[in-house]
Design a protein around this motif. Structure first.
Motif, PDB file in Angstrom:
ATOM      1  N   CYS A  17      -2.760  -7.040  -1.126  1.00 10.40           N
ATOM      2  CA  CYS A  17      -2.285  -6.017  -2.080  1.00 10.40           C
ATOM      3  C   CYS A  17      -0.848  -6.263  -2.552  1.00 10.40           C
ATOM      4  O   CYS A  17      -0.476  -5.794  -3.633  1.00 10.40           O
ATOM      5  CB  CYS A  17      -2.437  -4.617  -1.500  1.00 10.40           C
ATOM      6  SG  CYS A  17      -1.345  -4.262  -0.128  1.00 10.40           S
ATOM      7  N   SER A  21      -0.219  -6.377  -6.496  1.00 10.50           N
ATOM      8  CA  SER A  21       0.525  -5.231  -7.044  1.00 10.50           C
ATOM      9  C   SER A  21       1.930  -5.610  -7.474  1.00 10.50           C
ATOM     10  O   SER A  21       2.782  -4.719  -7.641  1.00 10.50           O
ATOM     11  CB  SER A  21       0.604  -4.121  -5.990  1.00 10.50           C
ATOM     12  OG  SER A  21      -0.660  -3.818  -5.502  1.00 10.50           O
ATOM     13  N   ASP A 174      -1.120  -3.838   3.801  1.00  9.75           N
ATOM     14  CA  ASP A 174      -2.072  -4.935   3.972  1.00  9.75           C
ATOM     15  C   ASP A 174      -2.311  -5.155   5.467  1.00  9.75           C
ATOM     16  O   ASP A 174      -1.418  -5.638   6.177  1.00  9.75           O
ATOM     17  CB  ASP A 174      -1.507  -6.215   3.327  1.00  9.75           C
ATOM     18  CG  ASP A 174      -2.505  -7.364   3.352  1.00  9.75           C
ATOM     19  OD1 ASP A 174      -3.466  -7.313   4.153  1.00  9.75           O
ATOM     20  OD2 ASP A 174      -2.315  -8.319   2.574  1.00  9.75           O
TER      21      ASP A 174
END
Ligand SMILES: [Fe+2]
Length: 372
Positions: A17, A21, A174
């Motif tokens: 992520c 992101s 994560d």
């Protein structure tokens, strides 16, 4: 049904992520201070992922990697000075609760002139630098809370900055960063999360929404801690523990913690017992203490944890804790006195008296003679 829920943290959870992101980081500025402990963020890949994401967005960054476990105020002041000298517009905190909580304090110190005492009391008219949180343990839930818990030598315990302005603006969670954590760290941090879920469920400040989240968290924690006892530290267990720890963080952001945390902080400050372990040591006796006055919510906790009674709950904790540290009668008396001065007692479903706290310590850790 009265509910108050405020969580201004954008939460992204899942493997990979941070990289996925990266674009979310750009909205917080063009210069970031990256805060970590001394080594684990390098080993688990989180630091590389964060700096790659910052580089990809053209965000300049400076590393502050000196956050010690159970950080004190001094290291937060150093980080704040580093943020100011670099001109950082936001902070990215990577690590367990220590770097995350230190980053929140540094974010406040960078924007306000504060003494060691007013750091904890506020007000904070200057606001705070935005904090992005990347947890690498499944425990504190600091990525979704407005707490920064620091070692406070002036009071010889841990003290809390409690302010909505330090909710992280973004949490990138994560579970892959936890994959190589040793069993002891995994257990201790998960016990912290379990304590957050159980205390939050039973707290006076709980409501229907936080209790719902707490039941979800404790069910996942108990089920996966049983797998840890059986030797399973695989990726599915890691992912479930991370989900549960963040969920339990949302619980305490609203329901707060209770006497277990109030008592546990003295075990950490005075006896160097890890925070999560300290809570885990106290949790079984606490459940029985609450049960005597409030059997129904305790029955709900036990059911969520898959335990027929408090004996089964204690057996699960004992399997995780192993041999226990001991306290002297003098320590018990001193810690009990000090615990009752914290804010945790009044949030406890059954208001603890001095003799109750003494009995809780005695029921949780073996007592040794003063001079042996
Ligand atoms: Fe905690």
């Amino acid at each position: 049904m009265d509910i108050r829920f405020y969580l201004p943290t954008r939460l992204v959870m899942g493997t990979g992520c941070v990289q996925a992101s990266a674009s979310l980081l750009a909205s917080w500025g063009t210069k970031a201070l990256v805060m970590t402990g001394t080594s684990s963020a390098r080993k688990n890949g989180s630091l590389d992922d964060v700096t790659a994401a910052l580089d990809a967005q053209g965000i300049a960054w400076r590393l502050f990697d000196q956050v010690e476990p159970n950080p004190g105020i001094a290291v937060c002041r150093q980080a704040a000075a580093e943020a100011l000298s670099f001109g950082a517009q936001f902070v990215v905190a990577i690590g367990g609760g220590s770097p995350l909580d230190a980053a929140k304090a540094a974010a406040v110190l960078a924007k306000n002139e504060l003494t060691d005492a007013t750091l904890f009391s506020g007000p904070y008219p200057g606001g705070a630098l935005p904090v992005v949180a990347v947890p690498t343990t499944a425990g504190t839930g600091s990525e979704v809370t407005q707490f920064s818990i620091l070692t406070n030598d002036a009071l010889r315990t841990k003290s809390t900055i409690f302010w909505d302005g330090i909710f992280p603006v973004l949490a990138l969670v994560d579970p892959a960063y936890t994959k190589d954590l040793p069993r002891t760290v995994t257990v201790n941090t998960a016990l912290d999360a379990l304590s957050h879920a159980v205390e939050g469920y039973l707290a006076k400040r709980s409501d229907a929404l936080t209790r719902s989240l707490a039941l979800t968290a404790m069910a996942a924690l108990a089920a996966n801690l049983r797998k840890v006892v059986a030797g399973d530290l695989g990726p599915e267990v890691r992912a479930e523990l991370m989900f549960a720890a963040t969920t339990a963080g949302m619980v305490i952001a609203h329901a707060m913690t209770t006497i277990v945390h109030g008592m546990g902080y003295f075990l950490t400050y005075e006896k160097a017992i890890d925070h999560g372990r300290a809570n885990g040591l106290l949790l079984g006796a606490y459940l029985e203490f609450i049960q005597a006055e409030h059997p129904e919510p305790v029955a709900a906790v036990l059911k969520a944890c898959g335990c027929a009674d408090t004996g089964e709950f204690r057996a699960l904790l004992d399997a995780l804790l192993g041999p226990k540290e001991s306290l002297t009668p003098e320590e018990i008396a001193r810690f009990a006195e000090a615990s009752l001065k914290t804010r945790h007692g009044p949030n406890t479903a059954r208001t603890p008296q001095r003799e109750d706290v003494v009995a809780l310590y005695q029921a949780s850790l073996p007592t040794t003679k003063e001079f042996v």
